[in-house]
Design a protein around this motif. Structure first.
Motif, PDB file in Angstrom:
ATOM      1  N   TYR A  36       0.848  -1.194   0.000  1.00  0.00           N
ATOM      2  CA  TYR A  36       0.000   0.000   0.000  1.00  0.00           C
ATOM      3  C   TYR A  36       0.882   1.242   0.000  1.00  0.00           C
ATOM      4  O   TYR A  36       1.897   1.281   0.713  1.00  0.00           O
ATOM      5  CB  TYR A  36      -0.871   0.041   1.265  1.00  0.00           C
ATOM      6  CG  TYR A  36      -1.813  -1.128   1.389  1.00  0.00           C
ATOM      7  CD1 TYR A  36      -3.130  -1.025   0.967  1.00  0.00           C
ATOM      8  CD2 TYR A  36      -1.366  -2.346   1.911  1.00  0.00           C
ATOM      9  CE1 TYR A  36      -3.994  -2.103   1.063  1.00  0.00           C
ATOM     10  CE2 TYR A  36      -2.224  -3.431   2.012  1.00  0.00           C
ATOM     11  CZ  TYR A  36      -3.528  -3.311   1.587  1.00  0.00           C
ATOM     12  OH  TYR A  36      -4.387  -4.382   1.681  1.00  0.00           O
ATOM     13  N   ALA A  37       0.474   2.253  -0.752  1.00  0.00           N
ATOM     14  CA  ALA A  37       1.170   3.543  -0.678  1.00  0.00           C
ATOM     15  C   ALA A  37       0.185   4.559  -0.126  1.00  0.00           C
ATOM     16  O   ALA A  37      -0.990   4.575  -0.515  1.00  0.00           O
ATOM     17  CB  ALA A  37       1.634   3.964  -2.066  1.00  0.00           C
ATOM     18  N   ILE A  38       0.658   5.370   0.815  1.00  0.00           N
ATOM     19  CA  ILE A  38      -0.190   6.444   1.344  1.00  0.00           C
ATOM     20  C   ILE A  38       0.367   7.776   0.882  1.00  0.00           C
ATOM     21  O   ILE A  38       1.532   8.103   1.139  1.00  0.00           O
ATOM     22  CB  ILE A  38      -0.248   6.410   2.891  1.00  0.00           C
ATOM     23  CG1 ILE A  38      -0.808   5.060   3.376  1.00  0.00           C
ATOM     24  CG2 ILE A  38      -1.105   7.564   3.420  1.00  0.00           C
ATOM     25  CD1 ILE A  38      -0.929   4.930   4.882  1.00  0.00           C
ATOM     26  N   LEU A  39      -0.460   8.521   0.156  1.00  0.00           N
ATOM     27  CA  LEU A  39      -0.079   9.852  -0.328  1.00  0.00           C
ATOM     28  C   LEU A  39      -0.846  10.910   0.458  1.00  0.00           C
ATOM     29  O   LEU A  39      -1.904  10.626   1.007  1.00  0.00           O
ATOM     30  CB  LEU A  39      -0.462   9.999  -1.800  1.00  0.00           C
ATOM     31  CG  LEU A  39       0.315   9.206  -2.846  1.00  0.00           C
ATOM     32  CD1 LEU A  39      -0.433   9.255  -4.174  1.00  0.00           C
ATOM     33  CD2 LEU A  39       1.720   9.765  -3.014  1.00  0.00           C
ATOM     34  N   GLY A  40      -0.320  12.106   0.485  1.00  0.00           N
ATOM     35  CA  GLY A  40      -1.053  13.191   1.143  1.00  0.00           C
ATOM     36  C   GLY A  40      -0.121  14.347   1.420  1.00  0.00           C
ATOM     37  O   GLY A  40       1.082  14.153   1.587  1.00  0.00           O
ATOM     38  N   PRO A  41      -0.672  15.573   1.474  1.00  0.00           N
ATOM     39  CA  PRO A  41       0.188  16.744   1.678  1.00  0.00           C
ATOM     40  C   PRO A  41       0.889  16.732   3.027  1.00  0.00           C
ATOM     41  O   PRO A  41       0.434  16.057   3.966  1.00  0.00           O
ATOM     42  CB  PRO A  41      -0.801  17.918   1.598  1.00  0.00           C
ATOM     43  CG  PRO A  41      -2.153  17.333   1.761  1.00  0.00           C
ATOM     44  CD  PRO A  41      -2.091  15.917   1.348  1.00  0.00           C
ATOM     45  N   SER A  42       1.986  17.466   3.111  1.00  0.00           N
ATOM     46  CA  SER A  42       2.743  17.547   4.360  1.00  0.00           C
ATOM     47  C   SER A  42       1.843  18.056   5.485  1.00  0.00           C
ATOM     48  O   SER A  42       1.087  19.017   5.300  1.00  0.00           O
ATOM     49  CB  SER A  42       3.924  18.502   4.149  1.00  0.00           C
ATOM     50  OG  SER A  42       4.648  18.587   5.331  1.00  0.00           O
ATOM     51  N   GLY A  43       1.910  17.382   6.624  1.00  0.00           N
ATOM     52  CA  GLY A  43       1.122  17.804   7.783  1.00  0.00           C
ATOM     53  C   GLY A  43      -0.285  17.230   7.830  1.00  0.00           C
ATOM     54  O   GLY A  43      -1.058  17.522   8.747  1.00  0.00           O
ATOM     55  N   CYS A  44      -0.651  16.368   6.861  1.00  0.00           N
ATOM     56  CA  CYS A  44      -2.032  15.850   6.824  1.00  0.00           C
ATOM     57  C   CYS A  44      -2.239  14.685   7.789  1.00  0.00           C
ATOM     58  O   CYS A  44      -3.383  14.271   8.010  1.00  0.00           O
ATOM     59  CB  CYS A  44      -2.432  15.455   5.412  1.00  0.00           C
ATOM     60  SG  CYS A  44      -1.667  13.927   4.863  1.00  0.00           S
TER      61      CYS A  44
END
Ligand code: ATP
Ligand code: MG
Length: 218
Positions: A33-41
């Motif tokens: 699994y890859a988890i993406l998301g903006p810094s601080g999310c």
């Protein structure tokens, strides 16, 4: 098989603002699994809850169907999860080989060699290795562990693109050949595409961006 599950997981550091609001996530063995998301999310926060380093302030994390906070958390952390920290967390008075030996009784050198370290580097104190080499020692330590879950927090943030791709392939082998559940936080969509499932963390919730490769025919 679903090995790790989050049900309505919430987390707040200060009882005011919820970093995680309502996370529903089912993680299976033999999948990456890859988890993406903006810094601080909240990616590191989520990973630390999945790794039993902290407990959710609402909802539940279940390991093999049992609520994590009702199990022996130190046993879970020691035997069931291998963590690759964003900040490496290597033991700084040890060599690379000695750091890897902390997680396995098997020889440490082959896994360091697979990650591209020379024999001389493997026997050097880790503080005398470059940032990227230290990052690879942290990855080697997790790969050498027998834990069925690998949680990796931006494991290739300090590595060039080709090396990063190679490491994602090695992590993918751990999932597909050794039947591990591998969860990787990354900022790179390009790298995330190597995962079976891409999850996007946004506004405290998780969305699935892709389904399993087999199902989508990629
Ligand atoms: N120990 C802490 N105490 C208070 N707030 C914290 C603490 N750790 C993190 N936070 C806050 O919680 C939020 C989520 O942090 P987290 O480290 O999980 O983000 P992240 O998605 O991993 O970011 P990055 O991509 O920059 O690593 C941020 O707003 C951060 O400032
Ligand atoms: Mg982080």
């Amino acid at each position: 098989m679903c090995i790790l599950e989050g049900k309505g997981v919430q987390y707040s550091y200060d009882n005011k603002k919820k970093v995680l609001k309502d996370i529903h996530i089912q993680l299976e063995t033999s999948k990456m699994y890859a988890i993406l998301g903006p810094s601080g999310c909240g990616k590191t926060t989520l990973l630390s809850l999945l790794g039993g380093l902290d407990c959710p302030t609402g909802g539940q994390i279940l390991f093999k169907g049992k609520e994590l906070k009702k199990t022996d958390l130190s046993d879970y952390r020691k035997n069931h999860v291998a963590f690759i920290f964003q900040s490496y967390n290597l033991i700084d008075y040890m060599t690379a080989v000695e750091n890897v030996r902390l997680s396995t009784r098997l020889p440490a050198w082959p896994v360091l060699e697979k990650l591209g370290l020379t024999k001389e580097e493997a026997h050097r104190n880790v503080l005398k290795l470059s940032g990227g080499q230290q990052q690879r020692v942290a990855i080697a330590r997790a790969l050498a562990s027998e834990a069925p879950i690998i949680l990796a927090d931006e494991p290739t943030g300090n590595l060039d693109e080709d090396t990063a791709k190679g490491i994602f392939t090695i992590l993918q082998e751990s999932a597909h050949q050794l039947n591990k559940c591998v969860v990787i936080v990354t900022h790179s969509y390009e790298l995330a595409k190597q995962a079976d499932v891409i999850l996007q963390l946004k506004h405290g919730e998780v969305q699935m961006l892709t389904h399993f490769k087999q199902e989508s025919g990629n």
